[in-house]
Design an enzyme around this catalytic site. Sequence first.
Site, short mmCIF file in Angstrom:
data_model
loop_
_atom_site.label_atom_id
_atom_site.label_comp_id
_atom_site.label_asym_id
_atom_site.label_seq_id
_atom_site.Cartn_x
_atom_site.Cartn_y
_atom_site.Cartn_z
N CYS A 69 0.81 -1.22 0.00
CA CYS A 69 0.00 0.00 0.00
C CYS A 69 0.84 1.27 0.00
O CYS A 69 0.36 2.33 -0.39
CB CYS A 69 -0.96 0.00 1.18
SG CYS A 69 -2.06 -1.44 1.21
N HIS A 82 -3.61 7.10 2.04
CA HIS A 82 -3.98 5.75 1.61
C HIS A 82 -5.37 5.44 2.15
O HIS A 82 -5.67 5.66 3.32
CB HIS A 82 -2.96 4.75 2.15
CG HIS A 82 -3.37 3.33 1.99
ND1 HIS A 82 -3.82 2.82 0.79
CD2 HIS A 82 -3.43 2.30 2.89
CE1 HIS A 82 -4.11 1.54 0.94
NE2 HIS A 82 -3.89 1.20 2.21
N ASN A 126 -10.14 -0.28 -0.42
CA ASN A 126 -8.68 -0.22 -0.34
C ASN A 126 -8.10 -0.75 -1.65
O ASN A 126 -8.19 -1.95 -1.92
CB ASN A 126 -8.20 -1.04 0.85
CG ASN A 126 -6.69 -0.99 1.05
OD1 ASN A 126 -5.95 -0.59 0.17
ND2 ASN A 126 -6.25 -1.43 2.22
#
Length: 320
Positions: free
Chosen positions: A114, A247, A277
Site C-alpha cells: 500500500c 492511503h 482499499n
Amino acid sequence: MSRRAVIAGSGSALPARRISNAELAETVDTSDEWIVERTGIRFRHVAGEGETTATLATDAARRALDAAGMAAADIDLIVLATATPDQTFPATATKVQAALGIDDCVAFDVQAVCSGFLYALSVAESMIRAGGATNALVIGAETFSRILDWEDRTTCVLFGDGAGAIVLRAEEGGDAGVLSVALHADGRHNQLLYVDGGPSTTQTVGKLRMKGPEVFKHAVVNLAAVLGETLAKAGLGVADVDWVVPHQANRRILDATARKLHLAPEKVIVTVDQHANTSAASVPLAFDTAVRDGRIKRGDLLVFEAMGGGFTWGAAAIRY
C-alpha cells in the site's frame, strides 16, 4: 536554480464492474451495516475478464498524459508500484511502456504494497532531481481481487481494484513540486499483513491474510509520525497543509490519524467509501478524483501518506 519534480497531470482508471456491500452480502456472510460501521466502505470495483493491472495502469497513464498535455514519446521513465503484477516477470511497467508505444525508456516496478506509490514517487523524484530523468510516469495499479480469500469476510470486503497515475516533469526553480519525502519499513511485522504464497516458497500466488486490529494500531501511530516528519523536512507545519491525500484503507484510520494531528477532517481527501482499499493505487486514485472534482487546485500544499504490509510507510509534501 534547483531542479524539482512537478506534477504535470494525473489520471485514474477503475474496472467496469462496481460491487455494492448489499451485492457482496449475497455471497459473503456480511451486511452493508457491518461493513460501513467498521470501515466506511460502500462500494468497490472488481476487475473482470480482460482487465489486468497492466490494462488499468495503461488507461490511467493515458489520462495523466492527456491532463499534462504531453505525448507518450515525451516519457523517459516509468515507475509502477504494484503488489499484483500481471506476471512474476517481466515488470508490468514494461507492458505499460509497450502499450503506450514508447520504444525505449527506463521502466520498472516497485513493491511496497500500500505504500508502493510513495516509494515509486520517491524514486522518480530522486532520478529527476539528479538529472537521470526529465518526464516520468509514476503509477500505482492493483488487482487485489485476485489474491483475496472470498470466504474470509474480515478481508474480502476491504479491497478493490484500480489504478492512478501522475506525470512528473522536471522544472527549474519555482515553488511547485515535491518538497520532501520520508520513507520507512519494519519487517518484524510481516505476519500482521501478508500473502501466504510466493514463487520461492509455495510456488502459488497465495491469498491475503491480515490481523486487522493490530494493523490499525500501527497505522495510526506510524502515519501521524511520518506526516509530521515529512512536513518538518520541508520546513512546514500541519497548519500549512491544504489537503492530506491518504492511503484509503479504512475510514476509522483516516479519522483517527486526523485527530492525532489536530487536523481538520474536511482537509482529508476520502474516497474509501467508493473505491475501498486499492493498495498502491489508492493515493493517486484519490488525488486524481479530488483534482478532477475541483477540490485540489494549483498552488495547494498537499501531503500524500500511506502504510502497507511489511510494514512499510511513508509520506510526501508536495506543492501542486
